[in-house]
Write an enzyme that holds these catalytic residues in place. Structure first.
Site, PDB file in Angstrom:
ATOM      1  N   PHE A   7      14.867   3.161   9.763  1.00 59.17           N
ATOM      2  CA  PHE A   7      13.497   2.729   9.485  1.00 59.17           C
ATOM      3  C   PHE A   7      12.621   3.975   9.387  1.00 59.17           C
ATOM      4  O   PHE A   7      12.464   4.714  10.358  1.00 59.17           O
ATOM      5  CB  PHE A   7      12.977   1.783  10.566  1.00 59.17           C
ATOM      6  CG  PHE A   7      11.640   1.205  10.199  1.00 59.17           C
ATOM      7  CD1 PHE A   7      11.560   0.145   9.309  1.00 59.17           C
ATOM      8  CD2 PHE A   7      10.473   1.747  10.700  1.00 59.17           C
ATOM      9  CE1 PHE A   7      10.327  -0.364   8.923  1.00 59.17           C
ATOM     10  CE2 PHE A   7       9.237   1.238  10.326  1.00 59.17           C
ATOM     11  CZ  PHE A   7       9.167   0.180   9.444  1.00 59.17           C
TER      12      PHE A   7
ATOM     13  N   LYS B 168       0.817  -1.198   0.000  1.00 59.49           N
ATOM     14  CA  LYS B 168       0.000   0.000   0.000  1.00 59.49           C
ATOM     15  C   LYS B 168       0.858   1.259   0.000  1.00 59.49           C
ATOM     16  O   LYS B 168       0.380   2.359  -0.239  1.00 59.49           O
ATOM     17  CB  LYS B 168      -0.891   0.023   1.252  1.00 59.49           C
ATOM     18  CG  LYS B 168      -1.717  -1.218   1.447  1.00 59.49           C
ATOM     19  CD  LYS B 168      -2.347  -1.228   2.851  1.00 59.49           C
ATOM     20  CE  LYS B 168      -3.018  -2.554   3.085  1.00 59.49           C
ATOM     21  NZ  LYS B 168      -3.134  -2.849   4.513  1.00 59.49           N
ATOM     22  N   GLY B 169       2.130   1.093   0.294  1.00 61.58           N
ATOM     23  CA  GLY B 169       2.996   2.240   0.579  1.00 61.58           C
ATOM     24  C   GLY B 169       3.195   3.233  -0.551  1.00 61.58           C
ATOM     25  O   GLY B 169       3.531   4.387  -0.308  1.00 61.58           O
TER      26      GLY B 169
ATOM     27  N   ASP C 179       4.661   2.606   6.443  1.00 66.50           N
ATOM     28  CA  ASP C 179       3.949   2.283   7.689  1.00 66.50           C
ATOM     29  C   ASP C 179       4.859   1.745   8.787  1.00 66.50           C
ATOM     30  O   ASP C 179       5.975   1.302   8.547  1.00 66.50           O
ATOM     31  CB  ASP C 179       2.882   1.231   7.410  1.00 66.50           C
ATOM     32  CG  ASP C 179       3.495  -0.156   7.167  1.00 66.50           C
ATOM     33  OD1 ASP C 179       4.432  -0.259   6.354  1.00 66.50           O
ATOM     34  OD2 ASP C 179       3.048  -1.128   7.807  1.00 66.50           O
TER      35      ASP C 179
ATOM     36  N   GLU D 191       7.323   2.519  -6.395  1.00 63.20           N
ATOM     37  CA  GLU D 191       7.620   1.939  -5.075  1.00 63.20           C
ATOM     38  C   GLU D 191       7.900   3.056  -4.064  1.00 63.20           C
ATOM     39  O   GLU D 191       8.391   4.126  -4.428  1.00 63.20           O
ATOM     40  CB  GLU D 191       8.830   0.990  -5.248  1.00 63.20           C
ATOM     41  CG  GLU D 191       9.359   0.333  -4.004  1.00 63.20           C
ATOM     42  CD  GLU D 191       8.390  -0.593  -3.291  1.00 63.20           C
ATOM     43  OE1 GLU D 191       7.289  -0.133  -2.940  1.00 63.20           O
ATOM     44  OE2 GLU D 191       8.745  -1.766  -3.036  1.00 63.20           O
ATOM     45  N   ASP D 192       7.572   2.804  -2.809  1.00 65.93           N
ATOM     46  CA  ASP D 192       7.850   3.805  -1.776  1.00 65.93           C
ATOM     47  C   ASP D 192       9.331   3.796  -1.404  1.00 65.93           C
ATOM     48  O   ASP D 192       9.969   4.841  -1.318  1.00 65.93           O
ATOM     49  CB  ASP D 192       6.960   3.598  -0.536  1.00 65.93           C
ATOM     50  CG  ASP D 192       6.971   2.155  -0.019  1.00 65.93           C
ATOM     51  OD1 ASP D 192       7.730   1.306  -0.538  1.00 65.93           O
ATOM     52  OD2 ASP D 192       6.206   1.865   0.919  1.00 65.93           O
TER      53      ASP D 192
ATOM     54  N   ARG E 196       0.952   5.822   7.943  1.00 61.36           N
ATOM     55  CA  ARG E 196       1.071   6.031   6.490  1.00 61.36           C
ATOM     56  C   ARG E 196       0.651   7.436   6.084  1.00 61.36           C
ATOM     57  O   ARG E 196       1.082   7.947   5.061  1.00 61.36           O
ATOM     58  CB  ARG E 196       0.187   5.030   5.725  1.00 61.36           C
ATOM     59  CG  ARG E 196       0.659   3.589   5.803  1.00 61.36           C
ATOM     60  CD  ARG E 196      -0.083   2.772   4.760  1.00 61.36           C
ATOM     61  NE  ARG E 196      -0.034   1.353   5.016  1.00 61.36           N
ATOM     62  CZ  ARG E 196       0.949   0.532   4.604  1.00 61.36           C
ATOM     63  NH1 ARG E 196       1.967   1.017   3.933  1.00 61.36           N
ATOM     64  NH2 ARG E 196       0.903  -0.745   4.877  1.00 61.36           N
TER      65      ARG E 196
ATOM     66  N   ASP F  21      14.764  -1.344  -0.500  1.00 58.80           N
ATOM     67  CA  ASP F  21      15.607  -1.683   0.642  1.00 58.80           C
ATOM     68  C   ASP F  21      16.570  -2.800   0.200  1.00 58.80           C
ATOM     69  O   ASP F  21      17.593  -2.535  -0.430  1.00 58.80           O
ATOM     70  CB  ASP F  21      14.644  -2.101   1.763  1.00 58.80           C
ATOM     71  CG  ASP F  21      15.317  -2.413   3.075  1.00 58.80           C
ATOM     72  OD1 ASP F  21      16.245  -1.710   3.455  1.00 58.80           O
ATOM     73  OD2 ASP F  21      14.886  -3.386   3.735  1.00 58.80           O
TER      74      ASP F  21
ATOM     75  N   LYS G 299      17.569   2.769  -0.031  1.00 62.22           N
ATOM     76  CA  LYS G 299      18.590   2.556   1.007  1.00 62.22           C
ATOM     77  C   LYS G 299      19.681   1.682   0.386  1.00 62.22           C
ATOM     78  O   LYS G 299      19.661   0.458   0.546  1.00 62.22           O
ATOM     79  CB  LYS G 299      17.978   1.789   2.192  1.00 62.22           C
ATOM     80  CG  LYS G 299      17.105   2.600   3.117  1.00 62.22           C
ATOM     81  CD  LYS G 299      16.857   1.814   4.403  1.00 62.22           C
ATOM     82  CE  LYS G 299      15.398   1.692   4.697  1.00 62.22           C
ATOM     83  NZ  LYS G 299      15.068   0.888   5.875  1.00 62.22           N
TER      84      LYS G 299
HETATM   85  P1  5GP Z   1      12.790  -4.780  -0.210  1.00 70.32           P
HETATM   86  O1  5GP Z   1      12.096  -5.907  -0.861  1.00 70.32           O
HETATM   87  O2  5GP Z   1      13.479  -3.834  -1.144  1.00 70.32           O
HETATM   88  O3  5GP Z   1      13.715  -5.246   0.890  1.00 70.32           O
HETATM   89  O4  5GP Z   1      11.722  -3.981   0.602  1.00 70.32           O
HETATM   90  C1  5GP Z   1      10.799  -3.164   0.037  1.00 70.32           C
HETATM   91  C2  5GP Z   1       9.630  -2.975   0.983  1.00 70.32           C
HETATM   92  O5  5GP Z   1      10.005  -3.076   2.350  1.00 70.32           O
HETATM   93  C3  5GP Z   1       9.077  -1.583   0.829  1.00 70.32           C
HETATM   94  O6  5GP Z   1       8.073  -1.547  -0.134  1.00 70.32           O
HETATM   95  C4  5GP Z   1       8.506  -1.310   2.211  1.00 70.32           C
HETATM   96  O7  5GP Z   1       7.202  -1.821   2.287  1.00 70.32           O
HETATM   97  C5  5GP Z   1       9.370  -2.095   3.143  1.00 70.32           C
HETATM   98  N1  5GP Z   1      10.397  -1.244   3.772  1.00 70.32           N
HETATM   99  C6  5GP Z   1      11.725  -1.254   3.536  1.00 70.32           C
HETATM  100  N2  5GP Z   1      12.362  -0.338   4.305  1.00 70.32           N
HETATM  101  C7  5GP Z   1      11.401   0.275   5.018  1.00 70.32           C
HETATM  102  C8  5GP Z   1      11.423   1.345   5.973  1.00 70.32           C
HETATM  103  O8  5GP Z   1      12.446   1.949   6.325  1.00 70.32           O
HETATM  104  N3  5GP Z   1      10.207   1.711   6.480  1.00 70.32           N
HETATM  105  C9  5GP Z   1       9.041   1.105   6.133  1.00 70.32           C
HETATM  106  N4  5GP Z   1       7.936   1.555   6.704  1.00 70.32           N
HETATM  107  N5  5GP Z   1       8.990   0.095   5.241  1.00 70.32           N
HETATM  108  C10 5GP Z   1      10.155  -0.297   4.690  1.00 70.32           C
END
Ligand code: 5GP
Length: 170
Positions: A148, A40-41, A155, A95-96, A161, A99, A127
């Site tokens: 974070f 949802k982000g 969220d 994408e929000d 959010r 990571d 990141k």
């Molecule tokens: P990835 O698959 O790249 O590790 O993670 C992507 C998802 O992890 C993002 O869409 C988000 O939902 C969540 N995420 C990663 N880092 C953060 C953060 O610092 N804060 C929040 N709220 N969600 C994060």
């Protein structure tokens, strides 16, 4: 709720999203674009970006998750797939935050199977120090350190959010 510090305020967010919209317009020159928001982000970012882009933008959504609380689980689960065909379309994944990169990596494979014409990635935040999968991200709003973050769609266990800025928790 714990103390939340402002990392990126509303006006910095809007200014940068405006610049990203200009980059997208330049790359797509009047073409129709499918914005594929990851629920949802991505919702606030998707809207702020889409309303600044002059191209015709089609909204699609997909729901995946890799996080529980503040920790990545390492496996990506698909909860809701796209209903409409996106075959032959130019798609930008919205994408929000990127990571580890696992979510985007999973989606790239998933979308290629749907026969899209092109795929690019737009993320509000990245990141880089956390990456476990090599990715080429086309549009990045802000690179941030390993904190974070919450707000502007992001969220903390489904909360926060709707903060109009990006904050971080101590
Ligand atoms: P990835 O698959 O790249 O590790 O993670 C992507 C998802 O992890 C993002 O869409 C988000 O939902 C969540 N995420 C990663 N880092 C953060 C953060 O610092 N804060 C929040 N709220 N969600 C994060």
């Amino acid at each position: 709720m714990e103390n939340i510090n402002v990392l990126i305020n509303k006006s910095r967010l809007e200014k940068r999203i405006d610049e990203m919209a200009r980059e997208i317009e330049k790359d797509y020159e009047g073409k129709e674009i499918v914005f594929l928001g990851i629920l949802k982000g991505s919702v606030p970012f998707m809207w702020e970006l889409a309303k600044r882009v002059k191209n015709n933008v089609i909204f699609e959504f997909i729901e995946v998750s890799s996080y529980k609380g503040t920790e990545s689980t390492g496996t990506v689960t698909l909860h809701k797939d796209i209903k409409n065909s996106i075959e032959g379309k130019d798609v930008i994944i919205i994408e929000d935050i990127v990571d580890t990169g696992r979510t985007i990596d999973f989606l790239l494979t998933h979308l290629k199977e749907k026969g899209v014409s092109s795929i690019k990635i737009a993320t509000l935040l990245s990141k880089p120090s956390r990456r476990v999968v090599e990715l080429n991200i086309d549009y990045i709003g802000f690179k941030i350190e390993d904190k974070f973050v919450v707000g502007f769609g992001l969220d903390y266990d489904q909360n926060l959010r709707n903060l109009p800025y990006i904050g971080y928790m101590e």
